[in-house]
Write an enzyme that holds these catalytic residues in place. Sequence first.
Site, PDB file in Angstrom:
ATOM      1  N   ASP A  63       0.813  -1.218   0.000  1.00 26.33           N
ATOM      2  CA  ASP A  63       0.000   0.000   0.000  1.00 26.33           C
ATOM      3  C   ASP A  63       0.845   1.267   0.000  1.00 26.33           C
ATOM      4  O   ASP A  63       0.654   2.152  -0.830  1.00 26.33           O
ATOM      5  CB  ASP A  63      -0.944   0.018   1.203  1.00 26.33           C
ATOM      6  CG  ASP A  63      -2.109  -0.949   1.059  1.00 26.33           C
ATOM      7  OD1 ASP A  63      -1.947  -1.975   0.367  1.00 26.33           O
ATOM      8  OD2 ASP A  63      -3.172  -0.689   1.641  1.00 26.33           O
ATOM      9  N   ARG A  76       0.842   5.198  18.282  1.00 31.63           N
ATOM     10  CA  ARG A  76       0.540   6.152  17.212  1.00 31.63           C
ATOM     11  C   ARG A  76       0.911   7.595  17.558  1.00 31.63           C
ATOM     12  O   ARG A  76       1.472   8.299  16.707  1.00 31.63           O
ATOM     13  CB  ARG A  76      -0.935   6.056  16.804  1.00 31.63           C
ATOM     14  CG  ARG A  76      -1.362   4.706  16.227  1.00 31.63           C
ATOM     15  CD  ARG A  76      -0.362   4.119  15.275  1.00 31.63           C
ATOM     16  NE  ARG A  76      -0.874   2.942  14.580  1.00 31.63           N
ATOM     17  CZ  ARG A  76      -0.139   1.922  14.190  1.00 31.63           C
ATOM     18  NH1 ARG A  76       1.154   1.912  14.449  1.00 31.63           N
ATOM     19  NH2 ARG A  76      -0.676   0.911  13.543  1.00 31.63           N
ATOM     20  N   ASP A  98      -6.788   4.042  13.005  1.00 27.96           N
ATOM     21  CA  ASP A  98      -5.467   4.647  12.824  1.00 27.96           C
ATOM     22  C   ASP A  98      -5.527   6.002  12.131  1.00 27.96           C
ATOM     23  O   ASP A  98      -4.764   6.907  12.467  1.00 27.96           O
ATOM     24  CB  ASP A  98      -4.544   3.707  12.050  1.00 27.96           C
ATOM     25  CG  ASP A  98      -3.767   2.781  12.969  1.00 27.96           C
ATOM     26  OD1 ASP A  98      -3.746   3.050  14.182  1.00 27.96           O
ATOM     27  OD2 ASP A  98      -3.185   1.797  12.479  1.00 27.96           O
ATOM     28  N   SER A 106      -4.274  -8.892   9.616  1.00 21.13           N
ATOM     29  CA  SER A 106      -3.327  -7.792   9.771  1.00 21.13           C
ATOM     30  C   SER A 106      -2.508  -7.981  11.049  1.00 21.13           C
ATOM     31  O   SER A 106      -2.959  -8.606  12.011  1.00 21.13           O
ATOM     32  CB  SER A 106      -4.063  -6.452   9.812  1.00 21.13           C
ATOM     33  OG  SER A 106      -4.897  -6.375  10.942  1.00 21.13           O
TER      34      SER A 106
END
Length: 239
Positions: free
Chosen positions: A24, A104, A133, A189
Amino acid sequence: ASKKQKTDGAAKPRVVLAYSGGLDTSVILKWLSEKGYDVICFCANVGQQGEDFEAIKKKAISCGAIACECPDLREDFVTGYVFESIKCNALYEGRYLLGTSIARPCIAKEQIRIARSYGAMYVAHGATGKGNDQVRFEMCAQALAPDVTTIAPWRDPEFIESFKGRSDLLAYCTKHGIPVDAKPKANYSVDENLFHTSFESGMLEDANCPPEASMFKMTVDPKDAPDKAEKVEMEFKKG
């Protein structure tokens, strides 16, 4: 200088892309370059196991990035986020230690720092348009740098129209000579850092589907665990 010379010499806008080297973000890197941006790739080291950061840098540059930064954020992540989370007994639904969530802000803070150092007025990420996210990255960016604009390709109508599935992404890589991993992509994932490894979606949505043996990265498959207990002693400095 003539008007033409001024136009030719105009600096391109710069964007700092949160980059993993995967399918991606490699496509997004090339897509942003084609849109006229100078792309600075950024891959944070928060303790992912077996990550080859030199290979990531080489791939980013070969795919058109003007630079690739892979800062070591492990100490900042642990002291500024993991420790604080543990002190607060931060748990989601009483059991999840928020290993992905707390990383994050650490990553986003560094992304903004890099953007400032390169004079970039844009940041970008490869998060999906329906997950958490995107919110984590963008809210952090807005809080730290309200003047910096976030580019989210997976919410961009043109990008979504061009890439409707994995086959479109792979075709784009073939067209532009972007190297891709020949191994088939797992249908779940993975997110990992020094604090945790988490797996979700895909086959794991079926409660009858057990985890694969390869998923035990920081622990051991109970079937392979020793039958005897092991004693571990810990000492604490300064209290």
